[in-house]
Design a protein around this motif. Structure first.
Motif, short mmCIF file in Angstrom:
data_model
loop_
_atom_site.label_atom_id
_atom_site.label_comp_id
_atom_site.label_asym_id
_atom_site.label_seq_id
_atom_site.Cartn_x
_atom_site.Cartn_y
_atom_site.Cartn_z
N LEU A 1 -3.87 13.57 -2.74
CA LEU A 1 -3.15 13.26 -1.51
C LEU A 1 -2.94 14.52 -0.69
CD1 LEU A 1 -0.33 11.03 -3.05
CD2 LEU A 1 -2.18 10.18 -1.59
N THR A 2 -2.74 14.32 0.61
CA THR A 2 -2.22 15.37 1.47
C THR A 2 -0.79 15.02 1.81
OG1 THR A 2 -4.37 15.95 2.41
CG2 THR A 2 -2.43 16.52 3.70
N LEU A 3 0.13 15.90 1.49
CA LEU A 3 1.55 15.70 1.76
C LEU A 3 1.98 16.73 2.80
CD1 LEU A 3 2.80 15.35 -1.94
CD2 LEU A 3 1.89 13.55 -0.44
N HIS B 1 4.14 0.33 -14.17
CA HIS B 1 2.77 -0.17 -14.28
C HIS B 1 2.22 -0.50 -12.89
CE1 HIS B 1 3.67 -0.26 -18.51
NE2 HIS B 1 4.67 -1.10 -18.28
N PHE B 2 2.40 0.47 -12.01
CA PHE B 2 2.13 0.26 -10.58
C PHE B 2 1.41 1.49 -10.02
CE2 PHE B 2 3.27 0.69 -6.12
CZ PHE B 2 3.08 -0.60 -5.62
N THR B 3 0.45 1.23 -9.14
CA THR B 3 -0.26 2.30 -8.44
C THR B 3 -0.12 2.10 -6.94
OG1 THR B 3 -1.88 2.63 -10.21
CG2 THR B 3 -2.50 3.37 -8.00
N LEU B 4 0.30 3.13 -6.25
CA LEU B 4 0.27 3.17 -4.79
C LEU B 4 -0.96 3.98 -4.40
CD1 LEU B 4 1.69 2.62 -2.03
CD2 LEU B 4 2.78 4.87 -2.31
N TYR B 5 -1.92 3.33 -3.73
CA TYR B 5 -3.17 3.98 -3.36
C TYR B 5 -3.24 4.13 -1.84
CZ TYR B 5 -8.13 5.10 -2.96
OH TYR B 5 -9.32 5.72 -2.68
N VAL B 6 -3.33 5.37 -1.38
CA VAL B 6 -3.36 5.67 0.05
C VAL B 6 -4.80 6.01 0.45
CG1 VAL B 6 -2.35 7.04 1.92
CG2 VAL B 6 -1.02 6.59 -0.16
N GLN C 1 -16.58 -0.07 -2.97
CA GLN C 1 -15.79 0.26 -4.14
C GLN C 1 -15.59 1.78 -4.17
OE1 GLN C 1 -14.34 -1.53 -6.60
NE2 GLN C 1 -14.94 -3.52 -5.78
N ILE C 2 -14.35 2.20 -4.13
CA ILE C 2 -14.04 3.63 -4.10
C ILE C 2 -13.50 4.05 -5.47
CG2 ILE C 2 -12.59 5.40 -3.05
CD1 ILE C 2 -12.62 3.78 -0.49
N PRO C 3 -14.12 5.05 -6.08
CA PRO C 3 -13.64 5.49 -7.40
C PRO C 3 -12.37 6.35 -7.27
CG PRO C 3 -15.50 6.83 -6.70
CD PRO C 3 -15.33 5.78 -5.66
N TYR C 4 -11.55 6.30 -8.27
CA TYR C 4 -10.39 7.19 -8.35
C TYR C 4 -10.04 7.36 -9.83
CZ TYR C 4 -7.35 3.13 -9.22
OH TYR C 4 -6.76 2.01 -9.75
N SER C 5 -9.24 8.35 -10.12
CA SER C 5 -8.83 8.65 -11.49
C SER C 5 -7.35 8.35 -11.67
CB SER C 5 -9.11 10.11 -11.84
OG SER C 5 -10.49 10.40 -11.71
N ALA C 6 -7.01 7.75 -12.81
CA ALA C 6 -5.61 7.40 -13.03
C ALA C 6 -5.31 7.30 -14.51
CB ALA C 6 -5.27 6.07 -12.34
N ILE D 1 0.87 7.56 -7.95
CA ILE D 1 0.80 7.69 -6.49
C ILE D 1 -0.45 8.51 -6.22
CG2 ILE D 1 2.00 8.43 -4.40
CD1 ILE D 1 4.59 8.47 -6.08
N THR D 2 -1.46 7.88 -5.64
CA THR D 2 -2.75 8.56 -5.50
C THR D 2 -3.48 8.04 -4.26
OG1 THR D 2 -4.73 9.25 -6.72
CG2 THR D 2 -4.05 6.94 -6.95
N GLY D 3 -4.73 8.45 -4.11
CA GLY D 3 -5.50 7.98 -2.97
C GLY D 3 -6.80 8.74 -2.82
N GLY D 4 -7.45 8.49 -1.72
CA GLY D 4 -8.68 9.20 -1.39
C GLY D 4 -8.40 10.37 -0.50
N ASN D 5 -7.37 11.15 -0.86
CA ASN D 5 -6.84 12.23 -0.04
C ASN D 5 -6.21 11.69 1.23
OD1 ASN D 5 -6.22 14.97 0.25
ND2 ASN D 5 -7.91 15.28 1.68
#
Length: 462
Positions: free
Chosen positions: A194-196, A96-101, A29-34, A150-154
């Motif tokens: 994220l890294t863009l 109401h959507f999250t894109l998690y990278v 389980q990976i935590p993230y903030s949203a 639009i988020t992720g674990g970097n």
């Protein structure tokens, strides 16, 4: 029949979600903030995605978003891009959507023009910025959305822009290049963690949006490539940019609101913008630029705790006759700079125009510009402030600023024309147009509503 179809689609989501969780049961389980957590979770592989760096995943992304959008009203959905290299063309998001990278995932932008549909120019620009008429759709897009993350674990989104840069330089493109992320007419937008990298043009372009949170981004582009701006809030209200790092061949942050007569007519300003804990490297451009396309107006911008290295200019205002609009109520403090050409740069002769239809008598208002508590080392020019004859830039205030000039400094540390204001405790001493007096330049004491927003703590199984 419609009810049966809806039930079937929802069932597909639930089955896909359950299968994904069983398949991933040994993962962590990976935590993230949203801004919001999601009830439903699925994985790009559930929709035929292949992370081999070669197979196109455009159809998989589109199918995933279409499928998951059916549960938007039932707690929303999150799409995980798992470890791998996921090649794709342009695709859209949903409400109401999250894109998690995932941290070990890379979304790769296709290098085929055909993977980026042509779309109309923005109404506040009237035409493409780089070519008349239409423009290429951005890699990740959305219009008229609510609550999109639009988020992720970097994880990384790589635009693979080199082929676009070469075509642009060789004048082989008939339309404006795509951006990496462009979200239009939306509210409650988050782009974070994220890294863009290597966008064909601008990296992050929220436009006509409200309540925008941009945090913990690393944006990287070659410093030799123009128009690879980092973050460009454009006709947006209530935006915050936090804890981010940009290396770019253009402005690290460029604040915009439309171009000449089109921006004047559309009349949607960028306002209530908060920037904090931001670092920039841009040898040929600005750390924070206000304009040049600012015809809908820019007001109430607050920037603090900003660091600049090896950049052309710290804070820059770019405008010109024909722009109209305004840049006013700008507050900047707590900036540290090193190896700079300019600390302060304002120019009223930025002359690019969308077409001959602009009104040269449409003059911008530049007023109430406040800079305080700054330090800079190895600087060539402290300030180059040039207004417009007959349309002075007014109420400029600079206080408590110390600049160490470079050995190869210009003869004049300051050059000012068609501007007016005050200065206090500025070294080297400011130009006479900024009358020396005892003053502490303003910075608002209230807190913007967007700065009060606290993200939720969420987690995802990956």
């Amino acid at each position: 029949m419609e009810k049966l179809l809806t039930f079937t689609l929802l069932g597909l989501v639930f089955v896909s979600t359950a299968e994904s969780r069983d398949f991933k049961s040994k993962k962590e389980q990976i935590p993230y903030s949203a801004i919001n957590c999601r009830k439903h979770v699925a994985y790009l592989t559930d929709f035929g995605g292949k992370g081999d760096g070669v197979t196109s995943n455009t159809a998989a992304f589109k199918a995933a978003v279409a499928n998951l959008s059916t549960v938007a009203s039932d707690g929303g959905a999150l799409l995980v891009v798992p470890p791998g290299k996921w090649l794709t063309g342009s695709f859209g998001l949903a409400s109401h959507f999250t894109l998690y990278v995932h941290q070990k995932a890379v979304i790769l932008g296709s290098q085929e023009e055909s993977d980026y549909p042509l779309i109309d120019p923005l109404p506040s620009y009237g035409t493409g910025r780089e070519a008349p008429g239409k423009r290429f759709s951005s890699l990740i897009v959305g219009t008229n959305l609510t609550d999109v993350v639009i988020t992720g674990g970097n994880g990384t989104i790589d635009g693979q822009g080199e082929i676009w840069w070469k075509k642009f330089k060789a004048k082989q493109l008939n339309h404006t290049r795509p951006y990496l992320i462009e979200i239009l007419h939306s509210t409650n937008l988050q782009i974070s963690d994220l890294t863009l990298t290597n966008s064909p043009s601008w990296h992050v372009h929220p436009t006509y949006c409200t309540n925008v949170i941009i945090e913990r981004l690393t944006i990287l582009a070659p410093v030799t490539v123009p128009n690879t701006d980092g973050i460009n809030p454009d006709s947006c209200s209530d935006t915050r940019i936090r804890d981010s790092f940009v290396v770019s061949g253009d402005d690290c942050i460029a604040v915009k609101s439309g171009w000449d007569q089109y921006g004047i007519a559309y009349n949607v300003p960028t306002q209530r913008l908060s920037i904090r804990s931001f670092t920039c490297i841009s040898p040929d451009s600005a750390v924070i630029a206000l304009g040049s396309e600012m015809s809908g107006g820019v007001r109430d911008v607050r920037a603090e705790d900003v660091h600049a290295l090896n950049s052309q200019s710290g804070i820059r205002i770019k405008t010109g006759a024909g722009r109209g609009g305004y840049v006013k109520d700008i507050y900047v403090r707590g900036v540290e700079m090193e190896n700079m050409k300019y600390v302060f740069w304002m120019n009223g002769d930025y002359g690019s125009h969308p077409d001959p239809g602009f009104d040269p008598k449409a003059l911008p208002e530049i007023s109430n510009i406040n800079y305080k508590d700054m330090k800079a080392k190895n600087v060539t020019v402290v300030g180059s402030l040039s207004g417009i004859k007959g349309d002075d830039f007014t109420n400029i205030c600079i206080s408590n600023v110390t600049v160490e000039l470079a050995k190869e400094k210009k003869k004049e540390a300051w050059k000012c024309v068609d501007v007016g204001g005050v200065s206090s405790n500025v070294t080297p001493k400011a130009c006479p147009e900024l009358v020396e007096t005892e003053v502490d330049c303003a910075f608002p004491t209230d807190t913007l509503d967007i700065d009060k927003v606290e993200l939720n703590k969420c987690s995802v199984e990956v």
